[in-house]
Design an enzyme around this catalytic site. Structure first.
Site, PDB file in Angstrom:
ATOM      1  N   LYS A   1       0.851  -1.202   0.000  1.00  0.00           N
ATOM      2  CA  LYS A   1       0.000   0.000   0.000  1.00  0.00           C
ATOM      3  C   LYS A   1       0.882   1.246   0.000  1.00  0.00           C
ATOM      4  O   LYS A   1       1.921   1.276   0.675  1.00  0.00           O
ATOM      5  CB  LYS A   1      -0.911  -0.022   1.222  1.00  0.00           C
ATOM      6  CG  LYS A   1      -1.950   1.086   1.249  1.00  0.00           C
ATOM      7  CD  LYS A   1      -2.894   0.917   2.439  1.00  0.00           C
ATOM      8  CE  LYS A   1      -3.937   2.014   2.509  1.00  0.00           C
ATOM      9  NZ  LYS A   1      -4.867   1.874   3.645  1.00  0.00           N
TER      10      LYS A   1
ATOM     11  N   SER B   1      -9.772   1.959   2.720  1.00  0.00           N
ATOM     12  CA  SER B   1      -8.846   2.688   1.885  1.00  0.00           C
ATOM     13  C   SER B   1      -7.790   1.828   1.204  1.00  0.00           C
ATOM     14  O   SER B   1      -7.132   2.288   0.290  1.00  0.00           O
ATOM     15  CB  SER B   1      -8.139   3.747   2.730  1.00  0.00           C
ATOM     16  OG  SER B   1      -7.301   3.135   3.695  1.00  0.00           O
TER      17      SER B   1
ATOM     18  N   SER C   1     -10.116  -0.359   6.902  1.00  0.00           N
ATOM     19  CA  SER C   1      -9.487  -0.175   5.590  1.00  0.00           C
ATOM     20  C   SER C   1      -8.783  -1.397   5.009  1.00  0.00           C
ATOM     21  O   SER C   1      -8.373  -1.377   3.845  1.00  0.00           O
ATOM     22  CB  SER C   1      -8.490   0.986   5.644  1.00  0.00           C
ATOM     23  OG  SER C   1      -9.187   2.205   5.653  1.00  0.00           O
TER      24      SER C   1
END
Lengths: 482, 92
Positions: free
Chosen positions: A78, A153, A177
């Site tokens: 990420k 997210s 997330s």
């Protein structure tokens, strides 16, 4: 060779048995990314050159017989996890050209196992959002239906795993997330206990809630990755020195006699019928395996969303005050110090990030602090108390991960309240510092994945992996086709 | 939320909004604060004696000088002058 749906565990065996080489496997994933990621937009940066060099090095280690569980395994990271020499943008214009001078601890730990980083995945800007549509660079789409959001997210990481653009990925979870995008994209995502994994090098959003964790195709793979990244770290004073041997140590053990709690508030009218039915079917499946279902209540859930947004936004307002355009980040213009900082921040941050900063400063400002921020902290104490009471009579808790399946892109644009309330099923886990895992338990009438969350006691990730794995072994996943 | 409150928050947050953005932001922030207001229905007070400190300060790193990052590497994300960060004039 088609590696699209391969697990970390299977690829490990293939690499060790010389059925495939690390370079061949890496090239296979890079080819998939090049051919198909334009439909999904899961990556912001693909590190092809570095990946191939890492693969060559990994192969020599495999050949020497000294491979670790992740040696030669291609993973995605990420884009809020700092990677030395590789851009880390947080999907924000503010950090568009930011190149970290150091690695996050999790990256150092993966490097110690000679993993292969394929690239950095898209996310909601500064991890604020549940759709990946607040990304300034790559508004990721759901591989099951590219007209739908992948969740967020960590939407880029979940979509990349789902689409077969990596074997697994790292995400971060502040209010759901990891779990919610894993649910939307039909994969498995584990949010570890707060303190289990070092946050050093994770770009801070809400420091009392943030936690790094794996997104993979199976619970077993999540355990393999957690084994590599967990542990106390001198660089993160909130990481805990809680011993572990192997998070997969309970794999294959029966769930007979296990007590699974079903808090009634998580099965209210706010959750779609199809989602509730799929999770309840999974509960019945556990019952068939010999588990005992326990009714319970977490009445404070009603106030969980405002409590979460007040705490998270207050911390975000403080954490993001570091972005002034001076030492790094977008630099604005202005004749004075104040003008320059305001211009940097106004141009660098997107709308959602600005709203959260405003909300955080509102909650912390004079006259509002007691009514909002302290009240939210009181709620936190109540939520922890209620979870503790449930865990006195149950081993794990089973809930839906999200009130709905992935929705159409644009459906929640310009409606932040709708977006916030959709986090109802995940935020209490972060508030109470608990571990939780999402795994797929069904599909809706349109074939979109439905996820369920198994929540555990602090530092009891092994039981979560055991429980999720037991269900996964009875369930036939329908992988997406791009 | 009114324009005066937004102005105050913008000062605290170091943000600028155009006139058009202000209207939209006030409307959205009003909705958000309405959602946050539901917390006021919850009849409980924060008890700071219940929160034990999560950080064991005995476990902190020793305060000792060690080699750190190379200055040039730390400044790779800006345009330094003579190893210094350049900022607008702070005093007239």
């Amino acid at each position: 060779m088609d590696l699209k749906n391969i697990t970390v565990a299977s690829l490990r065996k293939m690499l060790d048995n010389k059925e495939i080489g690390a370079e061949e496997a890496t090239k296979e994933f890079l080819t998939e990314i090049k051919a198909k990621d334009e439909k999904v937009l899961s990556y912001i940066t693909v590190t092809e050159e570095e990946a191939l060099a890492s693969a060559k090095n990994a192969q020599s280690i495999i050949d020497s017989g000294k491979a670790s569980p992740l040696t030669g395994i291609p993973l995605a990271i990420k884009d809020n996890i700092c990677t030395d020499g590789v851009k880390t943008t947080c999907s924000s214009k503010m950090l568009e050209n930011f190149v970290p001078p150091y690695n996050a601890t999790v990256i150092e730990k993966l490097n110690a196992e000679n993993y292969i980083m394929l690239g950095k995945t898209s996310m909601d800007e500064f991890a604020m959002g549940g759709s990946n549509q607040t990304s300034a660079f790559a508004k990721t789409k759901n591989p099951y239906d590219t007209e739908c959001v992948p969740g967020g997210s960590s939407g880029g990481s979940a979509a990349a795993v789902s689409a077969g653009f990596c074997t697994a990925a790292l995400g971060s979870d502040t209010g759901g997330s990891i779990r919610q995008p894993a649910s939307f994209c039909g994969v498995t995502g584990l949010k570890p206990t707060y303190g289990r994994v070092s946050r050093y090098g994770l770009v801070a959003f809400a420091s009392s809630l943030d936690q790094i964790g794996p997104i993979a195709r199976t619970a077993e793979d999540c355990g393999i990755i957690l084994n590599a990244i967990a542990g106390v770290d001198a660089h993160d004073a909130t990481s805990k020195n809680v011993a572990f041997t192997d998070f997969n140590e309970k794999l294959g053990q029966s769930v007979k006699g296990m007590k699974i709690a079903l808090p009634k508030e998580f099965y209210s009218d706010a959750v779609d019928e199809e989602v509730k039915n799929a999770v309840m079917s999974a509960a019945k499946e556990y019952e068939k395996m010999g588990a005992e279902l326990v009714d319970c209540s977490i009445s404070s859930l009603k106030y969980a969303v405002p409590a979460y947004y007040l705490i998270a936004s207050a911390e975000a307002a403080s954490n993001l005050s570091r972005y002034d355009g001076i030492k790094y980040g977008l630099r604005g213009e202005g004749r004075s110090f104040e003008e320059m900082i305001r211009d940097s921040r106004s141009r660098g941050f997107g709308e959602e990030v600005k709203r959260r900063i405003l909300l955080g400063n509102y909650a912390l400002s004079s006259g509002y602090y007691d009514a909002y921020y302290l009240k939210a902290l009181a709620l936190k104490q109540e939520i922890i108390k209620e979870y503790n009471e449930v865990f006195e009579k149950a081993d794990v808790i089973l809930t839906p991960t999200a009130p709905s399946v992935a929705y159409k892109i644009g459906a929640q644009d310009n409606d932040p309240v709708k977006m916030y309330t959709a986090d109802i099923c995940t935020v209490t886990v972060n508030i109470a510092s608990l571990p939780a895992i999402n795994t797929t338990c069904g599909y809706d009438k349109n074939g979109m994945p439905i996820g369920m969350s198994i929540v555990g006691k602090r530092f009891d990730e092994a039981t979560l992996i055991q429980t999720a794995d037991a269900f996964e072994k009875t369930f036939s996943p329908v992988r997406c086709t791009l | 939320m009114d324009i005066k409150t937004l102005d105050h928050l913008c000062n605290l947050s170091k943000l600028n909004y155009s006139e058009e953005e202000q209207k939209k932001t006030i409307a959205q922030m009003s909705d958000i604060i309405e959602l946050m207001d539901t917390i006021k229905d919850f009849d409980i007070s924060y008890d700071d004696t219940k929160d034990k400190n999560e950080i064991a300060y005995d476990d902190l790193r020793k305060d000792e000088a060690k080699p750190s990052f190379d200055t040039e590497k730390l400044q790779q994300n800006t345009q330094p002058r003579d190893n210094c960060y350049v900022v607008p004039k702070m005093m007239e």
